[in-house]
Structure formats: structure tokens, C-alpha cells
Design a protein around this motif. Structure first.
Motif, PDB file in Angstrom:
ATOM      1  N   GLU A 534       0.834  -1.204   0.000  1.00 54.02           N
ATOM      2  CA  GLU A 534       0.000   0.000   0.000  1.00 54.02           C
ATOM      3  C   GLU A 534       0.867   1.253   0.000  1.00 54.02           C
ATOM      4  O   GLU A 534       0.576   2.231  -0.720  1.00 54.02           O
ATOM      5  CB  GLU A 534      -0.906  -0.015   1.233  1.00 54.02           C
ATOM      6  CG  GLU A 534      -1.900   1.138   1.273  1.00 54.02           C
ATOM      7  CD  GLU A 534      -2.815   1.065   2.473  1.00 54.02           C
ATOM      8  OE1 GLU A 534      -3.607   2.025   2.666  1.00 54.02           O
ATOM      9  OE2 GLU A 534      -2.751   0.073   3.227  1.00 54.02           O
ATOM     10  N   LEU A 535       1.946   1.237   0.784  1.00 52.79           N
ATOM     11  CA  LEU A 535       2.840   2.385   0.844  1.00 52.79           C
ATOM     12  C   LEU A 535       3.535   2.605  -0.500  1.00 52.79           C
ATOM     13  O   LEU A 535       3.611   3.756  -0.993  1.00 52.79           O
ATOM     14  CB  LEU A 535       3.878   2.168   1.950  1.00 52.79           C
ATOM     15  CG  LEU A 535       4.968   3.235   2.085  1.00 52.79           C
ATOM     16  CD1 LEU A 535       4.348   4.602   2.411  1.00 52.79           C
ATOM     17  CD2 LEU A 535       5.975   2.829   3.176  1.00 52.79           C
ATOM     18  N   ALA A 536       4.004   1.530  -1.112  1.00 55.71           N
ATOM     19  CA  ALA A 536       4.690   1.647  -2.399  1.00 55.71           C
ATOM     20  C   ALA A 536       3.771   2.234  -3.461  1.00 55.71           C
ATOM     21  O   ALA A 536       4.180   3.086  -4.274  1.00 55.71           O
ATOM     22  CB  ALA A 536       5.212   0.275  -2.837  1.00 55.71           C
ATOM     23  N   PHE A 537       2.505   1.803  -3.463  1.00 52.53           N
ATOM     24  CA  PHE A 537       1.548   2.329  -4.424  1.00 52.53           C
ATOM     25  C   PHE A 537       1.300   3.813  -4.164  1.00 52.53           C
ATOM     26  O   PHE A 537       1.221   4.628  -5.091  1.00 52.53           O
ATOM     27  CB  PHE A 537       0.228   1.549  -4.327  1.00 52.53           C
ATOM     28  CG  PHE A 537      -0.838   2.043  -5.257  1.00 52.53           C
ATOM     29  CD1 PHE A 537      -0.833   1.679  -6.591  1.00 52.53           C
ATOM     30  CD2 PHE A 537      -1.852   2.888  -4.790  1.00 52.53           C
ATOM     31  CE1 PHE A 537      -1.829   2.145  -7.460  1.00 52.53           C
ATOM     32  CE2 PHE A 537      -2.838   3.352  -5.647  1.00 52.53           C
ATOM     33  CZ  PHE A 537      -2.826   2.980  -6.990  1.00 52.53           C
ATOM     34  N   GLY A 538       1.187   4.203  -2.870  1.00 57.46           N
ATOM     35  CA  GLY A 538       0.864   5.586  -2.535  1.00 57.46           C
ATOM     36  C   GLY A 538       1.970   6.564  -2.871  1.00 57.46           C
ATOM     37  O   GLY A 538       1.707   7.714  -3.244  1.00 57.46           O
ATOM     38  N   PRO A 542       8.718   1.174  -6.383  1.00 62.07           N
ATOM     39  CA  PRO A 542       8.626  -0.292  -6.291  1.00 62.07           C
ATOM     40  C   PRO A 542       8.600  -0.732  -4.826  1.00 62.07           C
ATOM     41  O   PRO A 542       9.242  -0.116  -3.960  1.00 62.07           O
ATOM     42  CB  PRO A 542       9.892  -0.779  -7.002  1.00 62.07           C
ATOM     43  CG  PRO A 542      10.320   0.358  -7.855  1.00 62.07           C
ATOM     44  CD  PRO A 542       9.928   1.603  -7.118  1.00 62.07           C
ATOM     45  N   VAL A 543       7.892  -1.798  -4.543  1.00 59.97           N
ATOM     46  CA  VAL A 543       7.802  -2.274  -3.180  1.00 59.97           C
ATOM     47  C   VAL A 543       9.161  -2.693  -2.639  1.00 59.97           C
ATOM     48  O   VAL A 543       9.436  -2.618  -1.431  1.00 59.97           O
ATOM     49  CB  VAL A 543       6.782  -3.437  -3.072  1.00 59.97           C
ATOM     50  CG1 VAL A 543       7.319  -4.696  -3.754  1.00 59.97           C
ATOM     51  CG2 VAL A 543       6.413  -3.725  -1.622  1.00 59.97           C
ATOM     52  N   ARG A 576       3.787   4.347  10.127  1.00 69.87           N
ATOM     53  CA  ARG A 576       4.168   5.759  10.239  1.00 69.87           C
ATOM     54  C   ARG A 576       4.453   6.355   8.863  1.00 69.87           C
ATOM     55  O   ARG A 576       4.015   7.466   8.542  1.00 69.87           O
ATOM     56  CB  ARG A 576       5.403   5.868  11.138  1.00 69.87           C
ATOM     57  CG  ARG A 576       5.867   7.306  11.373  1.00 69.87           C
ATOM     58  CD  ARG A 576       7.120   7.311  12.209  1.00 69.87           C
ATOM     59  NE  ARG A 576       7.669   8.650  12.318  1.00 69.87           N
ATOM     60  CZ  ARG A 576       8.931   8.913  12.608  1.00 69.87           C
ATOM     61  NH1 ARG A 576       9.782   7.916  12.807  1.00 69.87           N
ATOM     62  NH2 ARG A 576       9.354  10.157  12.706  1.00 69.87           N
ATOM     63  N   CYS A 577       5.187   5.615   8.029  1.00 76.92           N
ATOM     64  CA  CYS A 577       5.479   6.076   6.662  1.00 76.92           C
ATOM     65  C   CYS A 577       4.189   6.278   5.880  1.00 76.92           C
ATOM     66  O   CYS A 577       4.051   7.247   5.109  1.00 76.92           O
ATOM     67  CB  CYS A 577       6.374   5.073   5.942  1.00 76.92           C
ATOM     68  SG  CYS A 577       8.045   4.957   6.588  1.00 76.92           S
TER      69      CYS A 577
END
Length: 584
Positions: A534-538, A542-543, A576-577
Motif C-alpha cells: 500500500e505504501l509503495a503504491f501511494g 517499487p515495493v 508511520r510512513c
């Protein structure tokens, strides 16, 4: 596993605060009270003797809560034979429920039988390991590090496996620990070797007697009721004709006569036992045949009784039968006999000559009730909790008192869902195995456990027959059934009502998932993976960049090597990120 009672209130025991209607059995309470007293006096090693089915697992966990409350220990390590791990200690939810019933928040828990989870989570409070893993190189080093970091209470389950001078004991002696509790139903060995970590007294003649804090004997269990089955023992005698192949001399002798003159007839006895007798069709007809007939009779009686009471519900378990053979070849011969004579029974065998995958499948099928008869060679031992076993055929050569009792115990665990009369174990044995003496002992007033050591010093057991037969001039010429005797232990008296959960007793709340370290680790890995995606997409990277950023923070540790603590930190960082919309 836990039980409650509507009788007298439970006595106060340090560290034990029963919840949800739970109450310890009388024998457990007495042991734990004595354990708290021993710790207060500065004693650090104790022995508890409990018949199978009495609740050694509950006693082990409660012993730790007492020691923890008194500031003696802050870690628990339970050592078990490998077979006991699955049957008694592998169910994390069950163990957590016991802790809650005892009034404690379940500690973190881990099975240490491989390096995969344990070595990454050495902060775990409650560890269950096998003697085999603890004695191995990798396991030994991992547990040594664990014990150096804490004040551990050791529990040695089935301590009769642990000879003081044996390999396992030598390896375990490396581990520092604060205190230890040894548990067993038969705390002695047939070789009379001293047990590791067990206190004992020694008399003027040098005879050792193990000193238990408390013993729960078979007689105690029968008086309390609904713990052990009763035993009906059927001893088969045979008349055999032997011919001396060198002189032509022929003799007729019964096995009971042969048993009474062991020294004079040892070569004949050896020949009978190893070469011919136990494979003979007459032997199997007279021993296995009646056992199967009784087995089928008991099954019919149980179905009728349960149907009459309306208890014949889905998932009910019928009687099962266990045959103890003397060798792999012998087990194959007995299985062939059973399948030929009784084709309607689902029967299999397990032994070292059976491939592991097949052996595992057969044992699982037997545990789950999909097999009626199991033929085995010393592979279903203590800790194997298959309660519906209620017919045992003892066709091996084991004569030692302690080992024979362990075999009989496989069929003595009480089945609460069965009627009282169905809770009987039928034991079949030939009169050449000296099992009669053990059965008489079972029926006597003698205690099971610590006092057994004194008893064994008075009983001279015949020498064990070696695996390879001695040469003998005698050959077996004929065999015939010479009758049988049945022994019933009626002296135990009427069983009292059992302690069970009241239908309206409030159960403790479900155990928190963090109790099981392995389960928690899997959940955290999955959570970290999902949040990272989810963070990588936001933030449109790349993950792999997300995981790399975390690795830089922890100086290169891979997620596969992360402990539960490390994974929790990573999850917090990822969250947090995600909130801040960037890598921090």
C-alpha cells in the motif's frame, strides 16, 4: 484439559488464581502447595508422580506460575519426548486456555524443535522443546544461549527417559537454570540407572528411592473416578511339545511351567520366543483371536448403549485395538493374520521398516479413529493420547515392570463420553512373558511411582532376551491352547463422580494471539507485506524500495531473519510512513 468442581473451595496456592469455574484436582493442588513450600525452603528440584490422564501438563504450567510469583524463575522450558510434543504441548490455544484458567495472562510461547522460529525469538517466555532437539548440536547451542539470558524453570516430562549418565542428560547438564520439576507416571528405569534432576534418598545398603513431593497412584485415580479405565487381564497358557534335534528327546511343557523355571529352560524359552512360538497359528488363534472377538463384542455393546442414551452423535469414537509385536517381521505376520481372519476390520501396522510417509499416515488415521486395529513395535508410547484404545494384545518380549506399565497405560485413559462399563481395558498376554506378576501388582495396594523403585529391588526380573536368538538344540514340534485366566481389579472400589465443567460455568475469554510466537510471526510478516504494498503504491515506488529502506535502518537484516520484536518495529515504521506519505 482443565476441570472444575462444585465441592470444597480450592486452597490458596501462590501464583494460582483460578478463573471461569476452574479447579485443580486434589493431587495437583497438593503437589503445587508442596512445591511452593519447597521453593520457600530453598529447595530447587522436585519430582511429581502422576498416573496417565491425571494432568501433568496443567501441573507443569502451574509449577511455573508458582515459581514466577515467588521470583524464582522468569522463563519456562518444558522438555518432552518427541511424541509428546504433538499430543500434549503443540496446541497453542489449549495451552493459552490453561494459563487463563489458572489466572494468568498467557506468556509468549514457542515450540523449539527446529531453528526456524526459536533462534530468532529468544525473548520468548515459554518454550517447549524435545529431548532430541535439546541434545543436538544446533538446538543445544540455541537453548544454552536462551538459558544464559534468563532464570529458567525446567520441566522434565516423562523423566524416566532421562538417565543421569545418558547422552541427553549430559547435553542438558550444560544449561543453567533456576529450578526444575520432573514429572512421570513411572519414575524408574528397567536398567536401574539414576534419573537426571530427580531428588532421591539412599539407605544404608546403597539402595536409592526417589523422593516425590506428591504421588497420585493408580489407586488414588480409581478412587477419584473418571481418570483411568479399569483393566481386565486375560492370560493365555499354551502346551508345547519340543524335540531335541540332537538326541531326539521330546518334552511336553506349558508356558506357565516354563515361566516358573526360567534358569533351567532359558535355551528352550529363547527358541520358543524368537523362532517359532509367536509366529505359530495356534499361538495367534489363542491370543489374538479372543482379543478380536472381545473387541467386536465391546463395539456392539457401546453402539447399543450410546444409541439407547441418545449419545450416538456425529464425531463419536468407537473402541480401538492395539497389538504390540516383538519385531517388524512379527508385526507383519500378525497384521497378515488379522486381515486374513477378520477382513471386516480396518487394520495396519507401523514400524521402522515402514516408510515414514506411510507410517505417519497410518498413525494419523489411527489417532483420528479411521483405523480399528494397529499392530506396532514400540512406536505408540507414553504421551500418545488415544483414549478409545481399550483392547491391547501384548505379544512382545518386554518383561520389565516399568515398560509393561507404560504399555498398559496406552489403553487406560478414561473416555468421558462413554458409559462407565465401557471404560474397561482388556489386556491379552501369553503366560511366558511374566506379565502375570505385573497384573498382580496392578491389582495390589502398592503405589505406582516412587515406591515402585523399592518394589523393583525386591523383584528379580528375568534377563532380557537378546535380539539375536541363542542357538538351541530344541525344535518346536506342536502347540496347543492350554487355557486362560482372566484377572479383574475389583478392589479399586466404586469410582466417585468426576470433575467436569458445569454447563453454566463462564469460560475464560479467548487467548490472545500473541501467545503463540510462530503464529504471531506469520501474522506480522503478512501485515508488513500488505502495508508495504500500500505504501509503495501511494508514493509511487517499487515495493522493493520500501523493504530496502527498512533494511538500511536496521543495518541489513532480512525480513526472513526478523524476530517478532523486529517485525513489530517494522510494522510500526511502515504505518508511520503510510501516515506521512513518505519513507522516514
Amino acid at each position: 484439559m482443565p476441570s472444575v468442581s462444585d465441592t470444597l473451595p480450592a486452597p490458596f496456592i501462590t501464583g494460582i488464581r483460578p478463573q471461569g469455574g476452574f479447579r485443580l484436582r486434589d493431587g495437583q493442588s497438593q503437589f503445587l502447595s508442596a512445591w511452593a513450600g519447597a521453593l520457600a525452603r530453598g529447595e530447587r528440584n522436585a519430582l511429581g508422580v502422576f498416573v496417565p490422564g491425571y494432568g501433568k501438563t496443567i501441573t507443569a504450567l502451574a509449577s511455573y506460575l508458582v515459581a514466577r510469583e515467588m521470583g524464582i524463575a522468569n522463563r519456562l522450558v518444558v522438555f518432552v519426548p518427541r511424541g509428546n510434543l504433538r499430543d500434549q504441548y503443540a496446541d497453542a490455544q489449549e495451552l493459552a486456555f490453561v494459563f487463563q484458567s489458572l489466572g494468568s495472562t498467557p506468556p509468549t510461547y514457542c515450540v523449539a524443535d527446529s531453528d526456524r522460529v526459536f533462534v530468532k525469538n529468544l525473548q520468548t517466555e515459554f518454550v517447549v522443546t524435545t529431548y532430541q532437539y535439546a541434545a543436538g548440536d544446533r538446538g543445544n547451542e540455541a537453548l544454552l544461549e536462551y538459558c544464559r539470558q534468563s532464570k529458567a524453570l525446567f520441566v522434565f516430562d516423562e523423566v524416566h527417559h532421562l538417565a543421569d549418565e545418558g547422552t541427553w542428560a549430559t547435553r542438558l547438564a550444560r544449561f543453567p537454570h533456576a529450578a526444575s520439576v520432573a514429572l512421570s507416571g513411572t519414575p524408574l528405569r528397567s536398567d536401574n540407572k539414576t534419573l537426571f534432576g530427580v531428588p532421591f534418598d539412599e539407605d544404608a545398603d546403597g539402595v536409592q528411592t526417589y523422593r516425590a513431593l506428591h504421588e497420585v497412584t493408580m489407586r488414588d485415580a480409581h478412587e477419584e473416578g473418571r481418570i483411568l479405565k479399569r483393566v481386565d487381564a486375560h492370560v493365555v497358557d499354551y502346551s508345547v511339545r519340543m524335540v531335541n534335534t540332537e538326541s531326539g528327546e521330546e518334552v511336553d511343557v506349558t508356558l506357565s511351567e516354563l515361566r516358573q523355571e526360567v534358569e533351567a529352560s532359558r535355551d528352550v524359552d529363547t527358541y520358543l520366543a524368537r523362532r517359532k512360538l509367536r509366529f505359530h497359528e495356534v499361538y495367534l488363534d489363542a491370543l489374538v483371536g479372543p482379543a478380536v472377538a472381545r473387541f467386536q463384542e465391546k463395539r456392539g455393546e457401546l453402539v447399543r448403549a450410546l444409541a439407547k442414551s441418545g449419545s450416538l452423535l456425529d464425531g463419536w469414537r468407537d473402541h480401538q485395538m492395539l497389538v504390540i509385536a516383538m519385531s517388524n517381521a512379527h508385526s507383519a505376520a500378525i497384521l497378515d493374520y488379522v486381515k486374513r481372519r477378520f477382513p471386516g476390520l480396518r487394520a495396519e501396522r507401523i514400524g521402522q521398516d515402514v516408510p515414514l510417509a506411510e507410517r505417519t499416515k497410518h498413525l494419523n488415521d489411527y489417532r483420528e479413529g479411521r483405523l480399528d486395529v494397529m499392530v506396532q513395535v514400540d512406536m505408540i508410547g507414553e504421551g500418545t493420547d488415544i483414549k478409545p484404545i481399550s483392547v491391547i494384545v501384548k505379544a512382545d518380549l518386554v518383561r520389565a515392570l516399568s515398560k509393561t506399565l507404560q504399555q498398559v497405560f496406552r489403553g487406560m485413559r478414561y473416555v468421558p463420553s462413554w458409559p462407565e462399563e465401557a471404560n474397561r481395558c482388556d489386556l491379552y498376554a501369553a503366560d511366558d512373558s511374566d506379565v502375570v506378576e505385573t497384573l498382580r501388582w496392578l491389582a495390589s495396594e502398592e503405589k505406582v511411582g516412587i515406591k515402585m523403585r523399592k518394589e523393583s529391588n525386591r523383584i528379580v526380573e528375568p534377563a532380557a532376551i537378546p535380539d539375536q536368538p541363542e542357538r538351541s538344540a530344541w525344535a518346536l514340534k506342536s502347540v496347543r491352547d492350554a487355557g486362560r485366566q482372566t484377572h479383574r481389579q475389583e478392589q479399586f472400589g466404586r469410582a466417585r463422580s468426576s470433575r467436569t465443567f458445569h454447563a453454566d460455568a463462564p469460560a475464560p475469554e479467548a487467548a490472545p494471539v500473541q501467545f503463540d510466537v510462530a503464529k504471531k510471526e506469520r501474522e506480522l510478516r503478512l501485515a508488513c507485506s500488505e502495508i508495504a504494498k500500500e505504501l509503495a503504491f501511494g508514493i509511487d515506488v517499487p515495493v522493493s524500495h520500501v523493504h530496502a529502506a527498512w533494511k538500511r535502518q536496521i543495518r541489513g537484516q532480512a525480513q526472513a531473519d526478523a524476530s517478532v520484536v523486529a517485525l513489530e518495529k517494522k510494522k510500526t515504521w511502515l504505518e508511520r510512513c503510510l501516515r506521512m506519505g513518505r519513507l522516514v
